[in-house]
Structures are given as C-alpha cells and as structure tokens.
Motif scaffolding. Sequence first.
Motif, PDB file in Angstrom:
ATOM      1  N   THR A   7      96.225  26.740 -10.684  1.00 28.00           N
ATOM      2  CA  THR A   7      96.847  26.635 -12.000  1.00 28.00           C
ATOM      3  C   THR A   7      97.396  27.998 -12.382  1.00 28.00           C
ATOM      4  O   THR A   7      96.765  29.017 -12.132  1.00 28.00           O
ATOM      5  CB  THR A   7      95.871  26.108 -13.070  1.00 28.00           C
ATOM      6  N   GLY A   8      98.581  28.003 -12.940  1.00 27.61           N
ATOM      7  CA  GLY A   8      99.187  29.260 -13.359  1.00 27.61           C
ATOM      8  C   GLY A   8      99.532  30.185 -12.210  1.00 27.61           C
ATOM      9  O   GLY A   8      99.569  31.397 -12.383  1.00 27.61           O
ATOM     10  N   GLY A   9      99.766  29.645 -11.022  1.00 23.62           N
ATOM     11  CA  GLY A   9     100.108  30.465  -9.873  1.00 23.62           C
ATOM     12  C   GLY A   9      98.922  31.153  -9.224  1.00 23.62           C
ATOM     13  O   GLY A   9      99.092  31.965  -8.325  1.00 23.62           O
ATOM     14  N   LYS A  10      97.703  30.826  -9.675  1.00 23.98           N
ATOM     15  CA  LYS A  10      96.494  31.430  -9.118  1.00 23.98           C
ATOM     16  C   LYS A  10      95.547  30.331  -8.646  1.00 23.98           C
ATOM     17  O   LYS A  10      95.661  29.187  -9.070  1.00 23.98           O
ATOM     18  CB  LYS A  10      95.801  32.291 -10.167  1.00 23.98           C
ATOM     19  N   LEU A  18      81.185  25.629 -15.481  1.00 20.40           N
ATOM     20  CA  LEU A  18      81.736  26.979 -15.396  1.00 20.40           C
ATOM     21  C   LEU A  18      82.753  27.224 -16.510  1.00 20.40           C
ATOM     22  O   LEU A  18      83.582  26.372 -16.796  1.00 20.40           O
ATOM     23  CB  LEU A  18      82.414  27.167 -14.038  1.00 20.40           C
ATOM     24  N   LYS A  19      82.655  28.401 -17.170  1.00 20.59           N
ATOM     25  CA  LYS A  19      83.660  28.816 -18.151  1.00 20.59           C
ATOM     26  C   LYS A  19      84.632  29.747 -17.448  1.00 20.59           C
ATOM     27  O   LYS A  19      84.226  30.620 -16.686  1.00 20.59           O
ATOM     28  CB  LYS A  19      83.008  29.529 -19.324  1.00 20.59           C
ATOM     29  N   LEU A  20      85.928  29.571 -17.751  1.00 25.76           N
ATOM     30  CA  LEU A  20      86.961  30.239 -16.972  1.00 25.76           C
ATOM     31  C   LEU A  20      88.143  30.564 -17.863  1.00 25.76           C
ATOM     32  O   LEU A  20      88.534  29.750 -18.696  1.00 25.76           O
ATOM     33  CB  LEU A  20      87.375  29.267 -15.851  1.00 25.76           C
ATOM     34  N   LYS A  21      88.718  31.751 -17.709  1.00 25.81           N
ATOM     35  CA  LYS A  21      89.941  32.127 -18.417  1.00 25.81           C
ATOM     36  C   LYS A  21      91.106  31.989 -17.450  1.00 25.81           C
ATOM     37  O   LYS A  21      91.137  32.637 -16.408  1.00 25.81           O
ATOM     38  CB  LYS A  21      89.857  33.566 -18.931  1.00 25.81           C
ATOM     39  N   ILE A  22      92.068  31.130 -17.817  1.00 21.35           N
ATOM     40  CA  ILE A  22      93.225  30.876 -16.967  1.00 21.35           C
ATOM     41  C   ILE A  22      94.482  31.232 -17.746  1.00 21.35           C
ATOM     42  O   ILE A  22      94.426  31.547 -18.931  1.00 21.35           O
ATOM     43  CB  ILE A  22      93.264  29.410 -16.494  1.00 21.35           C
ATOM     44  N   GLU A  23      95.629  31.184 -17.074  1.00 21.75           N
ATOM     45  CA  GLU A  23      96.900  31.417 -17.747  1.00 21.75           C
ATOM     46  C   GLU A  23      97.078  30.386 -18.853  1.00 21.75           C
ATOM     47  O   GLU A  23      96.593  29.262 -18.744  1.00 21.75           O
ATOM     48  CB  GLU A  23      98.052  31.326 -16.756  1.00 21.75           C
ATOM     49  N   GLN A  24      97.802  30.762 -19.893  1.00 21.84           N
ATOM     50  CA  GLN A  24      97.902  29.929 -21.086  1.00 21.84           C
ATOM     51  C   GLN A  24      98.481  28.546 -20.794  1.00 21.84           C
ATOM     52  O   GLN A  24      99.486  28.402 -20.106  1.00 21.84           O
ATOM     53  CB  GLN A  24      98.760  30.621 -22.135  1.00 21.84           C
ATOM     54  N   ILE A  25      97.802  27.537 -21.340  1.00 21.36           N
ATOM     55  CA  ILE A  25      98.236  26.147 -21.263  1.00 21.36           C
ATOM     56  C   ILE A  25      98.399  25.658 -22.696  1.00 21.36           C
ATOM     57  O   ILE A  25      97.502  25.864 -23.514  1.00 21.36           O
ATOM     58  CB  ILE A  25      97.195  25.280 -20.529  1.00 21.36           C
ATOM     59  N   GLU A  32      90.711  17.584 -23.975  1.00 21.78           N
ATOM     60  CA  GLU A  32      90.340  17.412 -22.574  1.00 21.78           C
ATOM     61  C   GLU A  32      91.562  17.637 -21.687  1.00 21.78           C
ATOM     62  O   GLU A  32      92.656  17.189 -22.001  1.00 21.78           O
ATOM     63  CB  GLU A  32      89.795  16.007 -22.335  1.00 21.78           C
ATOM     64  N   LEU A  33      91.369  18.332 -20.583  1.00 19.96           N
ATOM     65  CA  LEU A  33      92.420  18.569 -19.597  1.00 19.96           C
ATOM     66  C   LEU A  33      92.041  17.896 -18.284  1.00 19.96           C
ATOM     67  O   LEU A  33      90.862  17.784 -17.951  1.00 19.96           O
ATOM     68  CB  LEU A  33      92.584  20.060 -19.316  1.00 19.96           C
ATOM     69  N   SER A  34      93.034  17.503 -17.527  1.00 22.30           N
ATOM     70  CA  SER A  34      92.825  17.016 -16.177  1.00 22.30           C
ATOM     71  C   SER A  34      93.728  17.828 -15.257  1.00 22.30           C
ATOM     72  O   SER A  34      94.948  17.773 -15.374  1.00 22.30           O
ATOM     73  CB  SER A  34      93.143  15.526 -16.083  1.00 22.30           C
ATOM     74  N   ILE A  35      93.131  18.576 -14.362  1.00 25.87           N
ATOM     75  CA  ILE A  35      93.877  19.422 -13.435  1.00 25.87           C
ATOM     76  C   ILE A  35      93.981  18.674 -12.112  1.00 25.87           C
ATOM     77  O   ILE A  35      92.974  18.394 -11.463  1.00 25.87           O
ATOM     78  CB  ILE A  35      93.195  20.788 -13.266  1.00 25.87           C
ATOM     79  N   ASP A  36      95.221  18.330 -11.729  1.00 31.53           N
ATOM     80  CA  ASP A  36      95.444  17.504 -10.545  1.00 31.53           C
ATOM     81  C   ASP A  36      95.724  18.315  -9.284  1.00 31.53           C
ATOM     82  O   ASP A  36      95.721  17.757  -8.195  1.00 31.53           O
ATOM     83  CB  ASP A  36      96.611  16.546 -10.787  1.00 31.53           C
TER      84      ASP A  36
END
Length: 103
Positions: A7-10, A18-25, A32-36
């Motif tokens: 996600t976000g090129g990474k 797990l708590k995680l900081k990712i590029e802004q969505i 709720e998000l679903s990452i495919d």
Amino acid sequence: MYAIIKTGGKQYRVEAGLKLKIEQIPADIGSELSIDQVLMVADGDNISVGKPLLTGASVQATVLEQGRHDKIRIFKMKRRKHYQKHQGHRQNYTQIQITGISV
C-alpha cells in the motif's frame, strides 16, 4: 498468521492486532478498510505466494488516526558561494490497526 501487503508504494508485514502508520488514505476515523493487494500469506508452515498478488486474499483494518509525521529539515549549502537553502517537509499518514487476514 501473517501477511505481506502493498500500500502506498511500500510493503508491510502485518499480523492481527498490529498498529501501523501507512501513507495517507482518504478514510474516516473508525471506518473499516479492506486491503486487496496481498503479496504473501503465511500460516505456520503453509506459505502462499502470489505472482505478484494473491487472488481472493485480503486484509481487514480499522482506521485509528489521520496525522502528520515530524518535520524533516532539508538544508543545502555551497561553500564560498553565499548559497544556503532551508526547507522542511511533513508527510501525512494514516494509522491503522489490522483486525484480520482472510485467504
């Protein structure tokens, strides 16, 4: 059980809880998000690797926070030329918590 997501090129290694900081969505806090884009899923000795993505696999997450990282200071200088440039940058992020991995 863990998964490798993109996600976000990474790429990130994620597990449930797990708590995680990712590029802004662009998502509301608490939604709720679903990452495919799942590259790999491992459950003990069972490892499934996609070429490049796994079909039918997804990672569910909850948005906890929208924020900005600390400022990064950029300083450029050329000696003896009276050239100095000061610049700063703050990157936006979305903090998520992984709630589940489904294959």
